[in-house]
Design an enzyme around this catalytic site. Sequence first.
Site, PDB file in Angstrom:
ATOM      1  CB  SER A 275      -0.768  -0.105   1.143  1.00 38.62           C
ATOM      2  OG  SER A 275      -0.281   0.717   2.290  1.00 38.62           O
ATOM      3  CE  LYS A 276      -1.461   6.648  -3.544  1.00 45.41           C
ATOM      4  NZ  LYS A 276      -2.716   7.331  -3.605  1.00 45.41           N
ATOM      5  NE  ARG A 277      -1.680   2.757   5.437  1.00 43.93           N
ATOM      6  CZ  ARG A 277      -1.667   1.580   6.316  1.00 43.93           C
ATOM      7  NH1 ARG A 277      -1.113   1.401   7.378  1.00 43.93           N
ATOM      8  NH2 ARG A 277      -2.508   0.526   5.657  1.00 43.93           N
ATOM      9  CG  HIS A 278       3.833  -0.157   4.041  1.00 45.50           C
ATOM     10  ND1 HIS A 278       2.513  -0.858   3.638  1.00 45.50           N
ATOM     11  CD2 HIS A 278       4.123   0.276   5.307  1.00 45.50           C
ATOM     12  CE1 HIS A 278       2.075  -1.074   5.029  1.00 45.50           C
ATOM     13  NE2 HIS A 278       2.769  -0.520   5.862  1.00 45.50           N
ATOM     14  N   GLY A 279       5.202   3.021   0.571  1.00 49.99           N
ATOM     15  CA  GLY A 279       6.308   3.345  -0.456  1.00 49.99           C
ATOM     16  C   GLY A 279       5.494   3.369  -1.897  1.00 49.99           C
TER      17      GLY A 279
END
Length: 503
Positions: A275-279
Amino acid sequence: MNEVREILHCVQNDRIMIKTRFAPSPTGFLHVGGLRSALYAYLFAKKNGGTFLLRIEDTDRERFVEGAVENMVSALHWAGIAIDEGVDMDEGDKVFQKGDNGPYMQSERLEIYKKYVDQLVDQGDAYYCFCSKERLTEVREYQQLNKLPTGYDGHCRDLDLSEAKKRVEAGEGCIVRMKMPKEGVTTIEDMVRGKVEFQNKLIDDQVILKADGFPTYHMAVVVDDHEMGITHVIRGEEWLPSTPKHVALYNMLGWELPQFAHLSMLVNEQKQKLSKRHGDVSVEDFKEKGYLPEAMVNFIAFLGWNPGGDRELFTLSELEKEFDFAKVHKPAAVFNREKLDWYNKHYIANLDTTELVERCKSFFTNQGLEYEAWNMEQIVKLEQGRANTLLELVDNVSFVFAENLEYDPELIVWKKSTREDAKEKLTLLSEFLESLEGEWSTGLLEEKVLPWIKDQGFGNGDVLWPTRVALSGQKNSSGPFEIAGVLGQEKTLSRIKKAIELL
Ligand code: GLU
């Protein structure tokens, strides 16, 4: 001609023509997981001489993002995935639709959905539901409080149809729900997961038509996959729980089921959902970082599929021949960034240098590096075999363009050597370089400087390390002769002179 093609299209050797689709919702950029679904659908179609279709599922108007359709199509084009039917984009980036089963934008198909919703209502497989939001919230709260499964309680399921129709005609707000069978088991033969079973009683009556007149995903996807002749529905596993609802709709409408393939999730190395939260997760992110489509496609193809054997390098057209669902795996696929870098480095290293220059141009421009006056092939060659990405390549050669290199003078001093020693070596070398005759090039320098170092009784590192740092200002870079060849005599000498001054 078109007619002939159309006939060939439908039946080849008495076989049903395979047709797959990618059906994104235009809510932003294309996620790498979406690219994998699209790629597998495309490869499966190509492998079987079939058709790949792009449909835009834009029935959720609240989540619609301006420009998202263009983004999705351009990401597919970038990857080399050609669209045979459906939504596409021309060279001027104008979206258009092609094919005989359109429109391919769901928001343009409302009449079609309405027709089938009415049919389902009339045949008793769907019903008008007048429940207010407040009532639904109450039901949900009650269920949660009593630890019951949440879902619609069937309040309007058995309303008399003619009564209900009167209420609709009188203008009462309503939605339409399908009647999920209350008992039995829905079984799916999934191409990746094998037999999957669902208890019907655990699935509540799904909304198929919303109050705004738009169908829900479940209704639209079934109608479109049927009307567009999709033979194989290939999508992410997050859609698996929806599939029994779709199967129920196919059955109610008396339509033949397509084959289903639900691809396992992509996870990062910590086994978390990507997901976006992880890059980086969008194809756009990777493109902007300088990943080549060749590398991305090769890497993505291997996220959940492996042809067996040791071979890891495949072009798109080789994948089109090799891809096989029998070799698609069920466990979640790990998105390993190092592996992606490995692919990218390989494809960069093997790219024709002229082509590499072309692909790097926008990266030079974005960094404000004016490259017109330079020999770009020589410049990109400095890092061609070393860079993991185009961005890294351009970053690592940007020192070439510097008017005034900034670096720590201590860097010039090789290992156990001293400032004085480095200064002496650079001074002697610059005198020698000034005296050089012949056309200035990496080859000439190598040919002349190495024997000179030997004659002077110096070690190679004592001369070449300070020279390399003087020319690049970097701890790591390609060799001093290559850099000097790129810089030319004048710039080489002035950078060495500056290093001498710094020491
Ligand atoms: N519109 C859905 C999506 O955004 C499509 C799911 C499917 O392929 O059925 O992914």
